[in-house]
Structure formats: structure tokens, C-alpha cells
Design a protein around this motif. Sequence first.
Motif, PDB file in Angstrom:
ATOM      1  N   SER A 111       0.828  -1.204   0.000  1.00  0.00           N
ATOM      2  CA  SER A 111       0.000   0.000   0.000  1.00  0.00           C
ATOM      3  C   SER A 111       0.863   1.255   0.000  1.00  0.00           C
ATOM      4  CB  SER A 111      -0.905  -0.012   1.237  1.00  0.00           C
ATOM      5  OG  SER A 111      -1.675   1.164   1.285  1.00  0.00           O
ATOM      6  N   GLY A 112       0.646   2.119  -0.968  1.00  0.00           N
ATOM      7  CA  GLY A 112       1.402   3.354  -1.066  1.00  0.00           C
ATOM      8  C   GLY A 112       2.757   3.200  -1.735  1.00  0.00           C
ATOM      9  N   PHE A 113       3.129   1.986  -2.043  1.00  0.00           N
ATOM     10  CA  PHE A 113       4.467   1.757  -2.607  1.00  0.00           C
ATOM     11  C   PHE A 113       4.403   1.381  -4.076  1.00  0.00           C
ATOM     12  CE2 PHE A 113       8.895   1.181  -2.098  1.00  0.00           C
ATOM     13  CZ  PHE A 113       9.283   0.101  -2.873  1.00  0.00           C
ATOM     14  N   THR A 114       3.253   0.808  -4.508  1.00  0.00           N
ATOM     15  CA  THR A 114       3.123   0.314  -5.869  1.00  0.00           C
ATOM     16  C   THR A 114       3.387   1.403  -6.895  1.00  0.00           C
ATOM     17  OG1 THR A 114       1.474  -1.258  -5.108  1.00  0.00           O
ATOM     18  CG2 THR A 114       1.596  -0.874  -7.476  1.00  0.00           C
ATOM     19  N   GLY A 115       2.932   2.613  -6.590  1.00  0.00           N
ATOM     20  CA  GLY A 115       3.105   3.703  -7.529  1.00  0.00           C
ATOM     21  C   GLY A 115       4.552   4.019  -7.823  1.00  0.00           C
ATOM     22  N   LYS A 116       5.434   3.618  -6.941  1.00  0.00           N
ATOM     23  CA  LYS A 116       6.848   3.911  -7.125  1.00  0.00           C
ATOM     24  C   LYS A 116       7.579   2.841  -7.932  1.00  0.00           C
ATOM     25  CE  LYS A 116       8.020   7.014  -3.409  1.00  0.00           C
ATOM     26  NZ  LYS A 116       9.124   7.378  -2.531  1.00  0.00           N
ATOM     27  N   LEU A 117       6.910   1.718  -8.138  1.00  0.00           N
ATOM     28  CA  LEU A 117       7.578   0.646  -8.882  1.00  0.00           C
ATOM     29  C   LEU A 117       7.687   1.010 -10.352  1.00  0.00           C
ATOM     30  CD1 LEU A 117       5.849  -2.537  -7.435  1.00  0.00           C
ATOM     31  CD2 LEU A 117       8.199  -1.820  -7.063  1.00  0.00           C
ATOM     32  N   PHE A 118       8.826   0.803 -10.909  1.00  0.00           N
ATOM     33  CA  PHE A 118       8.945   0.963 -12.345  1.00  0.00           C
ATOM     34  C   PHE A 118       8.105  -0.116 -13.010  1.00  0.00           C
ATOM     35  CE2 PHE A 118      12.072   4.220 -12.655  1.00  0.00           C
ATOM     36  CZ  PHE A 118      12.874   4.088 -11.534  1.00  0.00           C
ATOM     37  N   ARG A 119       7.603   0.183 -14.181  1.00  0.00           N
ATOM     38  CA  ARG A 119       6.713  -0.740 -14.860  1.00  0.00           C
ATOM     39  C   ARG A 119       7.358  -2.108 -15.074  1.00  0.00           C
ATOM     40  NH1 ARG A 119       3.917   1.495 -20.111  1.00  0.00           N
ATOM     41  NH2 ARG A 119       3.098   2.867 -18.465  1.00  0.00           N
ATOM     42  N   GLU A 120       8.623  -2.111 -15.414  1.00  0.00           N
ATOM     43  CA  GLU A 120       9.301  -3.375 -15.688  1.00  0.00           C
ATOM     44  C   GLU A 120       9.415  -4.236 -14.442  1.00  0.00           C
ATOM     45  OE1 GLU A 120      13.599  -5.023 -17.360  1.00  0.00           O
ATOM     46  OE2 GLU A 120      13.095  -2.885 -17.435  1.00  0.00           O
ATOM     47  N   SER A 121       9.838  -3.643 -13.328  1.00  0.00           N
ATOM     48  CA  SER A 121      10.000  -4.410 -12.097  1.00  0.00           C
ATOM     49  C   SER A 121       8.657  -4.884 -11.570  1.00  0.00           C
ATOM     50  CB  SER A 121      10.713  -3.579 -11.030  1.00  0.00           C
ATOM     51  OG  SER A 121       9.955  -2.436 -10.689  1.00  0.00           O
ATOM     52  N   LYS A 122       7.629  -4.044 -11.709  1.00  0.00           N
ATOM     53  CA  LYS A 122       6.300  -4.432 -11.260  1.00  0.00           C
ATOM     54  C   LYS A 122       5.784  -5.616 -12.072  1.00  0.00           C
ATOM     55  CE  LYS A 122       1.581  -2.707 -10.693  1.00  0.00           C
ATOM     56  NZ  LYS A 122       0.670  -1.564 -10.873  1.00  0.00           N
ATOM     57  N   GLN A 123       6.032  -5.582 -13.364  1.00  0.00           N
ATOM     58  CA  GLN A 123       5.598  -6.675 -14.224  1.00  0.00           C
ATOM     59  C   GLN A 123       6.317  -7.964 -13.867  1.00  0.00           C
ATOM     60  OE1 GLN A 123       6.084  -5.903 -18.407  1.00  0.00           O
ATOM     61  NE2 GLN A 123       5.371  -7.920 -19.018  1.00  0.00           N
ATOM     62  N   THR A 124       7.623  -7.833 -13.583  1.00  0.00           N
ATOM     63  CA  THR A 124       8.405  -9.016 -13.211  1.00  0.00           C
ATOM     64  C   THR A 124       7.892  -9.636 -11.921  1.00  0.00           C
ATOM     65  OG1 THR A 124      10.380  -8.085 -14.265  1.00  0.00           O
ATOM     66  CG2 THR A 124      10.719  -9.867 -12.686  1.00  0.00           C
ATOM     67  N   LEU A 125       7.646  -8.808 -10.913  1.00  0.00           N
ATOM     68  CA  LEU A 125       7.132  -9.305  -9.647  1.00  0.00           C
ATOM     69  C   LEU A 125       5.745  -9.913  -9.810  1.00  0.00           C
ATOM     70  CD1 LEU A 125       8.294  -6.488  -7.193  1.00  0.00           C
ATOM     71  CD2 LEU A 125       9.151  -8.837  -7.317  1.00  0.00           C
ATOM     72  N   ASN A 126       4.949  -9.346 -10.696  1.00  0.00           N
ATOM     73  CA  ASN A 126       3.635  -9.913 -10.967  1.00  0.00           C
ATOM     74  C   ASN A 126       3.752 -11.307 -11.581  1.00  0.00           C
ATOM     75  OD1 ASN A 126       1.730  -8.028  -9.997  1.00  0.00           O
ATOM     76  ND2 ASN A 126       2.049  -6.704 -11.761  1.00  0.00           N
ATOM     77  N   GLU A 127       4.748 -11.481 -12.429  1.00  0.00           N
ATOM     78  CA  GLU A 127       4.980 -12.797 -13.031  1.00  0.00           C
ATOM     79  C   GLU A 127       5.390 -13.794 -11.949  1.00  0.00           C
ATOM     80  OE1 GLU A 127       4.436 -13.870 -16.121  1.00  0.00           O
ATOM     81  OE2 GLU A 127       3.552 -11.887 -16.484  1.00  0.00           O
ATOM     82  N   PHE A 128       6.257 -13.344 -11.012  1.00  0.00           N
ATOM     83  CA  PHE A 128       6.647 -14.208  -9.898  1.00  0.00           C
ATOM     84  C   PHE A 128       5.412 -14.604  -9.085  1.00  0.00           C
ATOM     85  CE2 PHE A 128      11.170 -12.217  -9.495  1.00  0.00           C
ATOM     86  CZ  PHE A 128      11.495 -12.765 -10.727  1.00  0.00           C
TER      87      PHE A 128
END
Length: 496
Positions: free
Chosen positions: A36-53
Amino acid sequence: LWKLVEKLLMPKPSRPSKPTAEGMNWSVGAGTNLLSGFTGKLFRESKQTLNEFAKELRAFSSVDMSGRNFGDEGLFFLAESLGYNQTAEEVSFAANGITAAGIKAFDGVLQSNIALKTLNLSGNPIGDEGVKCLCDILVDNAGVERLQLSSVDLRDEGAKAIAELLKNNSILRVLELNNNMIDYSGFTSLAEALLENSTIRSLHLNGNYGGALGANALAKGLEGNKSLRELHLHGNSIGDEGIRALMSGLSSRKGKLAVLDIGNNSISAKGAFHVAEYIKNCKSLLWINLYMNDIGDEGAEKIADALKQNRTITTIDLGGNNIHSKGASAIARVLKDNSVITSLDLAYNPIGADGAKALSEVLKFHGNINTLKLGWCQIGASGAEFVADMLRYNNTISILDLRANGLRDEGAKCLAQSFKVVNEALTSIDLAFNEIRDDGAFAIAQALKANEDVAVTSLNLANNFLTKFGQVISLFFSFLLHQIKSLFHSWCISLL
């Protein structure tokens, strides 16, 4: 991903007034938004990678995420996927840079998850603080049966926390604490826990600092424990006095130990006497490892005498014990009447050609060995001749390791002659580091090609003196052999 996470830990240069990741409040309740409150700071690439994990965790029963370097922040993101997960049964978060702070991500998650059976956090610097936090969380967990905490900077205080967990948790079956810094005090705590725990089956303490005092403390705990089936104490500097106490404790217990690893513990012939006495009377032991001690010929003879009375041990490792031909001969005599032993490792012992002869003469028509390891045994070309003669008649050996024995072309040619004889048992041969040149490799390849009924599917000629010509010839005949047996076997040859 690691670089992206590092960037996330620091404020952007253009906006220094914004809070850093360290100032964020984490929500770690099961099923809640952990970022909460941190997702907005994730770069799109890293967020996508973590979503895949995260998708992996929700889609597969066994998930290996070791070495992906997602750190504490990534773990907070991924832990949410385990909240009420009924799919993932085995998860490895090993070697991901997770610290004690990251372990808090499991709070509320593991309490609600009953499907997860194996949790691997090895190779993460969580230390005693992280271990204590994890133990507090696992007290109320009803699923995790295998906990792997090897190489996590665990010391005595962390071992005490694990001991308390063992006293209160009746689910855990396998505990791996290898390569940490547990000393005598930690061993004492674990020993006390064993007196109260009745469900633990396998305890791994390899590569710690138990010493003789730790072994003595552990022995007392083992006396009152009936559940333990596997004990791994490789590399704890136990010594002869420690092994005496340990064998005494094991002999007194009513539980049935099946696996015992006491390799690399500075055990001499004196200590081998105590091990032998235990072997004589134990009716449950199946696997014993004495690798890299110093029992010598005298100790080997004591172990051999014990094996004459034992009819349960199937696998024994005596590698690296300064055993010569005399000790090898004593072991060979046992194999003449013992058909229970199926795997024998005598590697790194200078048994020489005479030792190889003694073993070969027995195994020619006796014994039930299917795995024989004689690497670094100084048997030379003459020893290879004895082994080759044995292979013409033996019908049990499936895996043969003859690495680094100075066989050269002469020894390789002797073995090649035996390969021409039908042997339906032998499937794997390791001849690496033997100074074999093109002529020797060619002889082996030609022999294998000539025998269409040979069962060999794996031949290792790595680190020999082959030229490009020798490699091509060997590969060519290997290809032909593969074609001949393609309906029955897969062919593997290593020349690099």
C-alpha cells in the motif's frame, strides 16, 4: 531487477522531498495489500516481473525462486500470494538478499496458509533476529513440514529460538540448519528440544561448530528422542571423544535411525572403533557417511568386521580416509558374503593397484554392488586391468567412477576390451582426469560401437588429453551408439 530495487530504496534526485521506501508502513495481514502506497513507485518493468513471480506462486505446486534478488521489498509483494494459497506446496526463496526485516512479510501469511509444506530461505542473511521472527510466526502454522535455513548467519541465539519452536510445533518433520555458526550452546538448546519433540524426522547440522561438547550434548537429547530417522553432522569437528559420546547416545535410544552422516569430523581409528560397535548392534541403519576422516587401514578393518554382522546398511561412504590396499582388502572380504551393500565409495584413498585387485577379485562373482566409486585411488593402468577383467563377469555394477587414477591409454584400452563383452548392468562410466589421449578414447569408442548390446548410456572423458581429432572420433562413435540404442536409451558424453 536488483538495480531497480536499489533505485526504489532511494528518493529520486529530482524529487528529494518525497519519502523513501524505508519510511513506508507495510500491511502484512493475510489477503491485504502488502505494498500500500508503494506500488506507484515501482517501475513498470519491475512491477511486471514481480507480478509474473506472483503468478508462479499461484499456479504451481512447486516454485523455485532462488537467486532472483528481489530482496525484502520483493518478498513483501510476493508474500501476499501465499496468504490463502492452496496451490503452492514447495517454495524456495533462497539466495534473494532477504534480511530480518523481510521475514516480517510472512506475519499473518503463514498462519493462514496450510497448503505450504516446504519453505526454503537458505542463503539469505536473516541472522538470529530473522530466525526468531520466523519461529514466532511458525508456532501457529499447521502446514510447513520442511524448513530450510542453511547459510542464514544463524548463531546460538537463533538456535535457541528454533529449539523453542520444536518444543511447541508438532508439524515440522525436516529441519535444515547447515553451514551456520551454531556452537556448543546452540547444540545444547536443540538437544533439550529433542527430548520434548516427538515428530521431527530429519535434522541437518552440517558445517557448524558443535565440536566434542556439542556432540555430547546432542547425544543426551537423542537418548530420549524416538522420532528422529536422519542425523546429518558433517563437518562439526566432533573428534574421537565426541563420536564416542554420540555413538553411546545413539546406542541407548529406542528410536530407529536410518541415515547417519558423520563425515569430515576428525575421526581416527580410535573413533572408528565406536562407530563399528554401533554398526554391529544397529538394526535400522541404511546409510552411513564417514567421508573425509582419517580412520586409516586399522579403522577400515574395524568397520569391515562390523559390516560382517550388519545386514541393513546398503550405502557406505569411506572416501578420503587414508585407506590403503590392506583396508580395501578387508572391505572386499566383507562383500563376498554381504549382498545387502549396494553402494560403496572408496574415492580419495590410496588403495593402489593391489586394492583394486582385491576388490575386483571379489566383485567378479560376489556381492551386490551397483555403485562403485574409486576415483583418485591411484590404481593406475595395472589396476584398470583388474577392474576390466572383473567387468567381464560382474552383472550388478551399474555406475563406475574411476576418475583421476592415471589410467592413460594403456588402462583405457584394457577397459575397452571389457566393453566388448556383453554387460547388461553397466550404464555409467566416469573416466575424467585420467591422462587418456586419442588412442585410448578411440579404443573405448570403437569397443562401444562394436557391442550393440552394451547398456552404457553415460561416458565421461572430460579433462583428458584429447586432441580435436580424438574428440571428433569419440563423438562420431558415440553418435552411432546413440542411433543403435535410440529406442531404449539416451546417450550422454562429455568432452569439455
